[in-house]
Design a protein around this motif. Structure first.
Motif, PDB file in Angstrom:
ATOM      1  N   MET A  35      -2.956  10.418   4.411  1.00 19.11           N
ATOM      2  CA  MET A  35      -1.933  10.474   3.366  1.00 19.11           C
ATOM      3  C   MET A  35      -2.484  11.108   2.091  1.00 19.11           C
ATOM      4  N   SER A  36      -3.745  10.839   1.782  1.00 18.76           N
ATOM      5  CA  SER A  36      -4.331  11.433   0.574  1.00 18.76           C
ATOM      6  C   SER A  36      -4.451  12.943   0.695  1.00 18.76           C
ATOM      7  N   SER A  37      -4.479  13.456   1.929  1.00 17.02           N
ATOM      8  CA  SER A  37      -4.607  14.906   2.137  1.00 17.02           C
ATOM      9  C   SER A  37      -3.283  15.640   2.002  1.00 17.02           C
ATOM     10  N   LEU A  38      -2.168  14.926   1.911  1.00 21.32           N
ATOM     11  CA  LEU A  38      -0.866  15.575   1.770  1.00 21.32           C
ATOM     12  C   LEU A  38      -0.738  16.221   0.391  1.00 21.32           C
ATOM     13  N   PRO A  39      -0.135  17.386   0.309  1.00 22.96           N
ATOM     14  CA  PRO A  39       0.109  17.979  -1.007  1.00 22.96           C
ATOM     15  C   PRO A  39       0.949  17.038  -1.864  1.00 22.96           C
ATOM     16  N   PRO A  40       0.658  16.935  -3.151  1.00 27.78           N
ATOM     17  CA  PRO A  40       1.436  16.040  -4.017  1.00 27.78           C
ATOM     18  C   PRO A  40       2.938  16.273  -3.965  1.00 27.78           C
ATOM     19  N   THR A  41       3.372  17.516  -3.704  1.00 19.37           N
ATOM     20  CA  THR A  41       4.804  17.811  -3.650  1.00 19.37           C
ATOM     21  C   THR A  41       5.488  17.164  -2.449  1.00 19.37           C
ATOM     22  N   LEU A  42       4.725  16.711  -1.461  1.00 26.92           N
ATOM     23  CA  LEU A  42       5.309  15.990  -0.323  1.00 26.92           C
ATOM     24  C   LEU A  42       5.375  14.487  -0.580  1.00 26.92           C
ATOM     25  N   LYS A  43       4.790  14.064  -1.679  1.00 26.07           N
ATOM     26  CA  LYS A  43       4.868  12.648  -2.060  1.00 26.07           C
ATOM     27  C   LYS A  43       5.920  12.441  -3.147  1.00 26.07           C
ATOM     28  N   LEU A  44       5.919  13.310  -4.140  1.00 28.55           N
ATOM     29  CA  LEU A  44       6.861  13.191  -5.252  1.00 28.55           C
ATOM     30  C   LEU A  44       7.565  14.531  -5.428  1.00 28.55           C
ATOM     31  N   ARG A  45       8.876  14.533  -5.209  1.00 30.80           N
ATOM     32  CA  ARG A  45       9.638  15.770  -5.342  1.00 30.80           C
ATOM     33  C   ARG A  45      11.012  15.481  -5.931  1.00 30.80           C
ATOM     34  N   GLY A  46      11.350  16.216  -6.979  1.00 31.61           N
ATOM     35  CA  GLY A  46      12.663  16.058  -7.583  1.00 31.61           C
ATOM     36  C   GLY A  46      12.955  14.648  -8.048  1.00 31.61           C
ATOM     37  N   GLY A  47      11.934  13.955  -8.489  1.00 31.67           N
ATOM     38  CA  GLY A  47      12.129  12.580  -8.935  1.00 31.67           C
ATOM     39  C   GLY A  47      12.157  11.570  -7.814  1.00 31.67           C
ATOM     40  N   VAL A  48      11.991  11.997  -6.563  1.00 32.42           N
ATOM     41  CA  VAL A  48      11.998  11.098  -5.400  1.00 32.42           C
ATOM     42  C   VAL A  48      10.568  10.824  -4.972  1.00 32.42           C
ATOM     43  N   GLY A  49      10.117   9.570  -5.101  1.00 32.64           N
ATOM     44  CA  GLY A  49       8.816   9.178  -4.598  1.00 32.64           C
ATOM     45  C   GLY A  49       8.869   8.940  -3.102  1.00 32.64           C
ATOM     46  N   LYS A  50       7.712   9.016  -2.435  1.00 33.03           N
ATOM     47  CA  LYS A  50       7.619   8.858  -0.974  1.00 33.03           C
ATOM     48  C   LYS A  50       8.525   9.866  -0.265  1.00 33.03           C
ATOM     49  N   GLY A 110       0.780  -1.226   0.000  1.00 38.77           N
ATOM     50  CA  GLY A 110       0.000   0.000   0.000  1.00 38.77           C
ATOM     51  C   GLY A 110       0.813   1.278   0.000  1.00 38.77           C
ATOM     52  N   GLY A 111       2.077   1.201   0.374  1.00 38.93           N
ATOM     53  CA  GLY A 111       2.880   2.408   0.447  1.00 38.93           C
ATOM     54  C   GLY A 111       3.114   3.056  -0.905  1.00 38.93           C
ATOM     55  N   ASP A 112       3.350   2.263  -1.921  1.00 34.04           N
ATOM     56  CA  ASP A 112       3.620   2.823  -3.248  1.00 34.04           C
ATOM     57  C   ASP A 112       2.417   3.561  -3.810  1.00 34.04           C
ATOM     58  N   GLU A 113       1.230   2.999  -3.643  1.00 38.01           N
ATOM     59  CA  GLU A 113       0.021   3.642  -4.161  1.00 38.01           C
ATOM     60  C   GLU A 113      -0.314   4.914  -3.374  1.00 38.01           C
ATOM     61  N   ASN A 114      -0.147   4.874  -2.066  1.00 38.11           N
ATOM     62  CA  ASN A 114      -0.536   6.012  -1.238  1.00 38.11           C
ATOM     63  C   ASN A 114       0.480   7.149  -1.246  1.00 38.11           C
ATOM     64  N   LEU A 115       1.760   6.804  -1.427  1.00 37.02           N
ATOM     65  CA  LEU A 115       2.814   7.803  -1.283  1.00 37.02           C
ATOM     66  C   LEU A 115       3.626   8.010  -2.553  1.00 37.02           C
ATOM     67  N   ALA A 116       3.092   7.545  -3.677  1.00 36.90           N
ATOM     68  CA  ALA A 116       3.704   7.793  -4.994  1.00 36.90           C
ATOM     69  C   ALA A 116       5.090   7.173  -5.104  1.00 36.90           C
ATOM     70  N   GLY A 117       5.171   5.870  -4.809  1.00 37.61           N
ATOM     71  CA  GLY A 117       6.453   5.196  -4.861  1.00 37.61           C
ATOM     72  C   GLY A 117       6.820   4.609  -6.207  1.00 37.61           C
ATOM     73  N   TYR A 118       5.849   4.451  -7.095  1.00 41.49           N
ATOM     74  CA  TYR A 118       6.139   3.826  -8.389  1.00 41.49           C
ATOM     75  C   TYR A 118       6.821   4.816  -9.335  1.00 41.49           C
ATOM     76  N   ARG A 119       7.811   4.322 -10.088  1.00 45.00           N
ATOM     77  CA  ARG A 119       8.487   5.172 -11.074  1.00 45.00           C
ATOM     78  C   ARG A 119       7.512   5.703 -12.119  1.00 45.00           C
ATOM     79  N   ARG A 120       6.480   4.916 -12.430  1.00 43.92           N
ATOM     80  CA  ARG A 120       5.551   5.348 -13.472  1.00 43.92           C
ATOM     81  C   ARG A 120       4.830   6.639 -13.108  1.00 43.92           C
ATOM     82  N   TYR A 121       4.706   6.938 -11.816  1.00 45.34           N
ATOM     83  CA  TYR A 121       4.092   8.200 -11.430  1.00 45.34           C
ATOM     84  C   TYR A 121       4.965   9.376 -11.873  1.00 45.34           C
ATOM     85  N   ARG A 122       6.264   9.220 -11.689  1.00 47.80           N
ATOM     86  CA  ARG A 122       7.187  10.287 -12.092  1.00 47.80           C
ATOM     87  C   ARG A 122       7.106  10.532 -13.597  1.00 47.80           C
TER      88      ARG A 122
END
Length: 641
Positions: A523-538, A366-378
């Motif tokens: 976790m869904s309430s976090l701004p997207p920039t706190l999940k994916l920033r500078g190519g770093v997921g989570k 569940g961490g990848d889906e909730n916190l943008a851990g997959y490379r495909r999101y980037r």
């Protein structure tokens, strides 16, 4: 963990076949090896198999309220059951056990259909209320636990944790759903609510189904959704601290058990974080287990060992070898329908390893889906920026032409696979994401399917699954939108299905703290920039975990829990591949262009292309067809017409 099954007659026929109900229930004994029970009355039969975890002596099912007018069979864990029991006692409800199951019957009496909104946990249950002549089916918010149902032609409704129980009923039609075949070869699994069988449906996560005598089958009701209502935290430091504290609490409430408990430790960020939290909450060393591979490209055990040593866990590891292909038929039997995630192989093995020492294991799913851990999101967010610069009317012909002309380079790193990028830029956002995650492209599926199957599809394409969910997405941010799509499809249909069937095959309960619904909402309430920033997921998660885990683990490239199929197919598994895909089973079903199947095999074996994912999906489909009960594969395409 447990299994449920049942037969309900909506048309007031009084008799339920007791022997059939028992057979349906016992077909799922692997899910609940400790105890079994059934309940029968006019027009309704409920069955249950139990894996004893809490209140070992008093939690037998079916379980009733005080006057036996309400009865439930249930699969799962409700972690806030003690607080709910105290609240319900204040309303005058009397409890006879210390199990979480009894909370369900009294919550139904108190709150009716809205009882599910009070439950914090994973669950699938069926509740019968004799006074209201109502059957209530419910599934947890994220879809951790499965629930299948089918309405027969004679008005009987069947339900069960696994489809193998439903397939025992002689009145169930075993016609395959051509739309499910299209979805399977696109996604590698069949998304809810569809199954491979036309007459069987999955109750979607976060939904309930209420049925009453004499009434037609109503549509399921959604009672929860991921909000994605962004709230700006006071600071990143505060948000990181709050995330760890919320995870710690989600882990803590999942440590309640009267049986041995442990964790999966892959060496990835999520499972390592869960183990770190468990170690802080436990006075005893945590039991951990992992799977290794001979190929270092796929082997994460050095990182798992790093965490095990840091937290002094009782760690056990097992190696997956190439001969594990013998599990193909076993896996096809477990999933009851085609399922093409090859990581089911190591998942099955790690569950077996864990069950040797524990009855309950925590996982990091569940961490990848909730916190943008997959490379495909980037990649998707980057392509969305490019798509926003030009209207679709310009992008489609321009990048569509470039996509057709550019050579396909499976061997190259993703940034150099310009063909895939061009093809994505020629599409709208949802279609582009679908193209990026598809197991087989639209073109490949068009070449694979026979004219008869394409006629039955009538132009239907699997992208419609994502379009349906995208229409309900509460956010218009590109990152949040694809997270939402994965939480609705990939997470329940692939990840959670894989873990549920593999663990239940060994009588192992798996708990998933990162899918605690309160944590998911936050976790869904976090701004997207706190999940994916500078190519770093989570991003925020990793920042908070720096105090608990080594930086070389947190910031290494993501490996994923996969197996080296491409190499295996060109090596010792070559003969098995050629034999299975050249067998009469695929030919007799009438669904495929066998010339194209042979072309896929030849291109892969030559090393010119990597078709390992497509070939694995065909292997699993062939094994599924071969094991179909009471149906000749040669007739399936005609039956489905």
């Amino acid at each position: 963990m447990c299994a449920i099954a049942g037969i309900y007659d909506l048309l007031r026929h009084p008799d339920i076949d007791a022997s059939l109900l028992l057979a349906m229930t016992d077909s799922q004994t692997h899910r609940g090896p400790d105890q079994g029970g059934t309940h029968l009355e006019a027009g309704i039969g409920l069955g249950h198999r139990r894996l004893s975890i809490i209140d070992l002596g008093g939690g037998q099912q079916p379980l009733f309220n005080e006057d036996h007018s309400v009865v439930v069979v249930y699969n799962g864990e409700i972690y806030n059951f003690q607080a709910l029991a105290r609240e319900l006692q204040q309303f005058g409800h009397i409890f006879r056990t210390h199990s979480d199951t009894e909370v369900i019957v009294h919550a139904w009496e108190q709150w009716g259909e809205r009882c599910v909104e009070h439950f914090r946990g994973m669950f699938a249950f069926a509740l019968w209320d004799r006074r209201q002549q109502a059957l209530f089916l419910a599934r947890d918010r994220l879809g951790v636990k499965p629930l299948h149902y089918a309405l027969l032609d004679d008005g009987q409704l069947l339900f069960a944790s696994e489809m193998k129980a439903l397939l025992l009923h002689p009145g169930l039609r075993r016609e395959l759903d051509p739309l499910a075949v299209e979805e399977y070869f696109a996604y590698g699994y069949i998304p809810e609510p569809r199954t491979i069988f036309r007459q069987i449906r999955k109750l979607e996560p976060g939904h309930t189904l209420l049925l009453r005598k004499g009434a037609t089958l109503a549509a399921p009701r959604r009672y929860w959704d991921i909000p994605f209502a962004v709230r700006q935290p006071a600071s990143e430091e505060q948000a990181a601290d709050e995330m760890l504290e919320r995870l710690r609490e989600a882990v803590r409430i999942r440590l309640v058990a009267e049986v041995p408990l442990g964790a999966f430790l892959s060496g990835g960020v999520d499972s390592s974080a869960v183990v770190a939290m468990m170690a802080r909450e436990s006075a005893e060393p945590v039991n951990t287990c992992s799977i290794s591979f001979g190929d270092p490209q796929y082997d994460e055990t050095p990182y798992a060992n790093m965490v095990a040593e840091r937290y002094r866990t009782r760690h056990h590891s097992q190696r997956v070898e190439q001969h594990e292909i013998s599990l193909v038929d076993r896996l096809a039997g477990l999933y009851d329908e085609p399922y093409a995630d090859s990581s089911a192989l190591p998942t099955y093995r790690v569950c077996g390893l864990a069950r040797q020492r524990v009855t309950v294991a925590l996982s990091g799913d569940g961490g990848d889906e909730n916190l943008a851990g997959y490379r495909r999101y980037r990649y998707h967010v980057h392509e969305e920026r490019l798509r926003s610069m030009l209207p679709l009317g310009v992008r489609k012909p321009l990048f569509g032409t470039l996509g057709r002309l550019y050579p396909k380079a499976d061997w190259a790193p993703r940034p150099l696979r310009a063909k895939t990028t061009f093809e994505g830029l020629a599409r709208d956002s949802v279609a582009a994401y679908f193209h990026g995650i598809s197991l087989m492209s639209d073109t490949m599926r068009g070449a694979l399917f026979s004219p008869e199957l394409k006629r039955q599809l009538g132009g239907y394409q699997a992208v419609e699954v994502l379009r349906r969910h995208a229409a309900n997405c509460p956010s218009d941010h590109p990152l949040s939108r694809v997270q939402y799509l994965d939480l609705k499809t990939y997470l329940p249909g692939d990840i959670l299905t894989k873990v549920d069937r593999a663990s239940m095959a060994h009588g192992l309960e798996v708990r998933v703290p990162l899918l605690d619904h309160q944590l998911v909402e936050w976790m869904s309430s976090l701004p997207p920039t706190l999940k994916l920033r500078g190519g770093v997921g989570k991003y925020l998660f990793k920042r908070g975990l720096e105090q608990l885990l080594p930086r070389e683990l947190l910031y290494r490239n993501k490996m994923g829990f996969s197996v080296p199929l491409a190499e295996w197919f060109r090596g010792p598994l070559r003969a098995h591949l050629e034999s299975s895909l050249g067998s009469p089973v695929l030919a007799d079903c009438g669904m495929f262009n066998l010339g194209y199947v042979r072309e896929l095999v030849a291109q892969h074996l030559s090393g010119r292309r990597d078709h390992s994912a497509a070939l694995w999906s065909l292997l699993m489909f062939e094994s599924f067809l071969r094991q179909l009960p009471a149906a000749a594969p040669r007739n399936l395409i005609r039956q489905a017409a």
